[in-house]
Design a protein around this motif. Structure first.
Motif, PDB file in Angstrom:
ATOM      1  N   GLU A  99      59.130  -2.107  35.548  1.00 36.22           N
ATOM      2  CA  GLU A  99      57.840  -2.563  35.006  1.00 36.22           C
ATOM      3  C   GLU A  99      57.301  -1.589  33.964  1.00 36.22           C
ATOM      4  O   GLU A  99      56.748  -2.014  32.950  1.00 36.22           O
ATOM      5  CB  GLU A  99      56.823  -2.757  36.136  1.00 36.22           C
ATOM      6  CG  GLU A  99      57.251  -3.776  37.176  1.00 36.22           C
ATOM      7  CD  GLU A  99      57.472  -5.179  36.622  1.00 36.22           C
ATOM      8  OE1 GLU A  99      56.692  -5.617  35.760  1.00 36.22           O
ATOM      9  OE2 GLU A  99      58.441  -5.830  37.059  1.00 36.22           O
ATOM     10  N   MET A 100      57.453  -0.293  34.190  1.00 39.03           N
ATOM     11  CA  MET A 100      57.010   0.692  33.194  1.00 39.03           C
ATOM     12  C   MET A 100      57.710   0.450  31.869  1.00 39.03           C
ATOM     13  O   MET A 100      57.094   0.514  30.807  1.00 39.03           O
ATOM     14  CB  MET A 100      57.317   2.114  33.663  1.00 39.03           C
ATOM     15  CG  MET A 100      56.436   2.620  34.737  1.00 39.03           C
ATOM     16  SD  MET A 100      57.002   4.266  35.236  1.00 39.03           S
ATOM     17  CE  MET A 100      56.059   4.465  36.730  1.00 39.03           C
ATOM     18  N   ASP A 101      58.982   0.183  31.955  1.00 39.96           N
ATOM     19  CA  ASP A 101      59.803  -0.028  30.764  1.00 39.96           C
ATOM     20  C   ASP A 101      59.485  -1.358  30.091  1.00 39.96           C
ATOM     21  O   ASP A 101      59.166  -1.405  28.904  1.00 39.96           O
ATOM     22  CB  ASP A 101      61.272   0.051  31.169  1.00 39.96           C
ATOM     23  CG  ASP A 101      62.225  -0.064  29.995  1.00 39.96           C
ATOM     24  OD1 ASP A 101      61.820   0.179  28.844  1.00 39.96           O
ATOM     25  OD2 ASP A 101      63.396  -0.407  30.226  1.00 39.96           O
ATOM     26  N   THR A 102      59.546  -2.448  30.850  1.00 45.27           N
ATOM     27  CA  THR A 102      59.428  -3.770  30.239  1.00 45.27           C
ATOM     28  C   THR A 102      57.991  -4.199  29.944  1.00 45.27           C
ATOM     29  O   THR A 102      57.741  -4.836  28.929  1.00 45.27           O
ATOM     30  CB  THR A 102      60.103  -4.846  31.119  1.00 45.27           C
ATOM     31  OG1 THR A 102      59.480  -4.872  32.394  1.00 45.27           O
ATOM     32  CG2 THR A 102      61.585  -4.585  31.261  1.00 45.27           C
ATOM     33  N   VAL A 103      57.046  -3.852  30.805  1.00 51.15           N
ATOM     34  CA  VAL A 103      55.652  -4.274  30.601  1.00 51.15           C
ATOM     35  C   VAL A 103      54.915  -3.318  29.670  1.00 51.15           C
ATOM     36  O   VAL A 103      54.191  -3.739  28.770  1.00 51.15           O
ATOM     37  CB  VAL A 103      54.897  -4.397  31.945  1.00 51.15           C
ATOM     38  CG1 VAL A 103      53.412  -4.690  31.730  1.00 51.15           C
ATOM     39  CG2 VAL A 103      55.530  -5.473  32.818  1.00 51.15           C
ATOM     40  N   ALA A 106      57.267   2.108  28.245  1.00 52.83           N
ATOM     41  CA  ALA A 106      57.351   3.550  28.465  1.00 52.83           C
ATOM     42  C   ALA A 106      58.714   4.085  28.028  1.00 52.83           C
ATOM     43  O   ALA A 106      59.724   3.396  28.154  1.00 52.83           O
ATOM     44  CB  ALA A 106      57.128   3.871  29.937  1.00 52.83           C
ATOM     45  N   GLU A 107      58.716   5.292  27.513  1.00 43.18           N
ATOM     46  CA  GLU A 107      59.972   5.931  27.125  1.00 43.18           C
ATOM     47  C   GLU A 107      60.613   6.670  28.289  1.00 43.18           C
ATOM     48  O   GLU A 107      61.824   6.823  28.338  1.00 43.18           O
ATOM     49  CB  GLU A 107      59.740   6.889  25.958  1.00 43.18           C
ATOM     50  CG  GLU A 107      59.419   6.162  24.670  1.00 43.18           C
ATOM     51  CD  GLU A 107      59.359   7.088  23.477  1.00 43.18           C
ATOM     52  OE1 GLU A 107      60.068   8.125  23.476  1.00 43.18           O
ATOM     53  OE2 GLU A 107      58.615   6.783  22.552  1.00 43.18           O
ATOM     54  N   PHE A 108      59.779   7.145  29.196  1.00 45.98           N
ATOM     55  CA  PHE A 108      60.304   7.844  30.366  1.00 45.98           C
ATOM     56  C   PHE A 108      59.266   7.795  31.477  1.00 45.98           C
ATOM     57  O   PHE A 108      58.133   7.360  31.277  1.00 45.98           O
ATOM     58  CB  PHE A 108      60.691   9.299  30.041  1.00 45.98           C
ATOM     59  CG  PHE A 108      59.535  10.202  29.698  1.00 45.98           C
ATOM     60  CD1 PHE A 108      58.869  10.932  30.695  1.00 45.98           C
ATOM     61  CD2 PHE A 108      59.130  10.365  28.384  1.00 45.98           C
ATOM     62  CE1 PHE A 108      57.824  11.773  30.372  1.00 45.98           C
ATOM     63  CE2 PHE A 108      58.076  11.207  28.062  1.00 45.98           C
ATOM     64  CZ  PHE A 108      57.420  11.918  29.053  1.00 45.98           C
ATOM     65  N   VAL A 109      59.688   8.233  32.659  1.00 45.27           N
ATOM     66  CA  VAL A 109      58.792   8.348  33.807  1.00 45.27           C
ATOM     67  C   VAL A 109      58.917   9.771  34.338  1.00 45.27           C
ATOM     68  O   VAL A 109      59.994  10.352  34.324  1.00 45.27           O
ATOM     69  CB  VAL A 109      59.109   7.299  34.900  1.00 45.27           C
ATOM     70  CG1 VAL A 109      60.538   7.402  35.366  1.00 45.27           C
ATOM     71  CG2 VAL A 109      58.148   7.410  36.071  1.00 45.27           C
ATOM     72  N   SER A 110      57.783  10.316  34.760  1.00 40.85           N
ATOM     73  CA  SER A 110      57.774  11.673  35.312  1.00 40.85           C
ATOM     74  C   SER A 110      57.319  11.648  36.759  1.00 40.85           C
ATOM     75  O   SER A 110      56.729  10.665  37.223  1.00 40.85           O
ATOM     76  CB  SER A 110      56.842  12.564  34.485  1.00 40.85           C
ATOM     77  OG  SER A 110      55.496  12.112  34.601  1.00 40.85           O
TER      78      SER A 110
END
Length: 179
Positions: A99-103, A106-110
């Motif tokens: 969801e972070m990526d597609t919605v 986001a380039e990355f998650v921390s």
């Protein structure tokens, strides 16, 4: 069987209870509400056959727009001890990351993880392919250091193309897991 689904307001009390059972870092209910109201696509729960919450992921997008690039952050991940070693944490994390990526693009998650938490470190580094970005000295209230870890989505997309997978297939594969 455990069902992985998007969290609702009705799940917040059980999410908080799971947090209290599993983790030393605890949050007030208003913090759960804030996450749910701001980023509802990023909160996921695992429920057992009785509808009881046995795990959750609480995540958000970076709020400071002056700190590019756009990225997500895992605030908290917990699975009850009775349900560990079944792939539930992995499924929750992957669902939120999709969801972070597609919605949100986001380039990355921390995330932060205690240096002493070997099981969580293994999950993040080995299973989910996070890398250590930094060490934050005294990050936790008890003074323990934390690994600041990151997982880059573009890198994962390139690897998935090599492996013949894609984000949609990952999303479908984590909807339900059979135990």
């Amino acid at each position: 069987m455990v069902n992985i689904r998007m969290a609702t307001v009705h799940d917040l009390v059980e999410m908080q209870q799971t947090n209290l059972w599993c983790l030393p870092e605890n949050y007030q209910m208003k913090y759960y509400f804030y996450h749910l109201l701001s980023w509802p696509q990023l909160l996921w729960v695992a429920e057992d056959y009785d509808g009881r919450i046995v795990g959750y992921v609480l995540a958000k997008m970076e709020e400071d727009e002056t700190k590019p690039p756009l990225h997500g952050h895992i605030t908290s991940l917990a699975v009850l001890r009775t349900h560990r070693k079944r792939g539930i944490a992995t499924a929750l994390m992957r669902r939120s990351q999709v969801e972070m990526d597609t919605v949100f693009g986001a380039e990355f998650v921390s995330l932060h993880v205690r240096k002493s938490n070997r099981a969580a470190f293994h999950l993040y580094a080995e299973t989910l392919k996070y890398e250590i970005n930094d060490i934050e000295r005294g990050y936790y209230a008890d003074g323990e250091d934390a690994y600041d870890m990151r997982c880059t989505f573009k890198k994962k997309k390139e690897e998935e193309k090599k492996d013949g997978g894609d984000v949609e297939n990952v999303a479908k594969s984590v909807e339900k897991i059979t135990l």
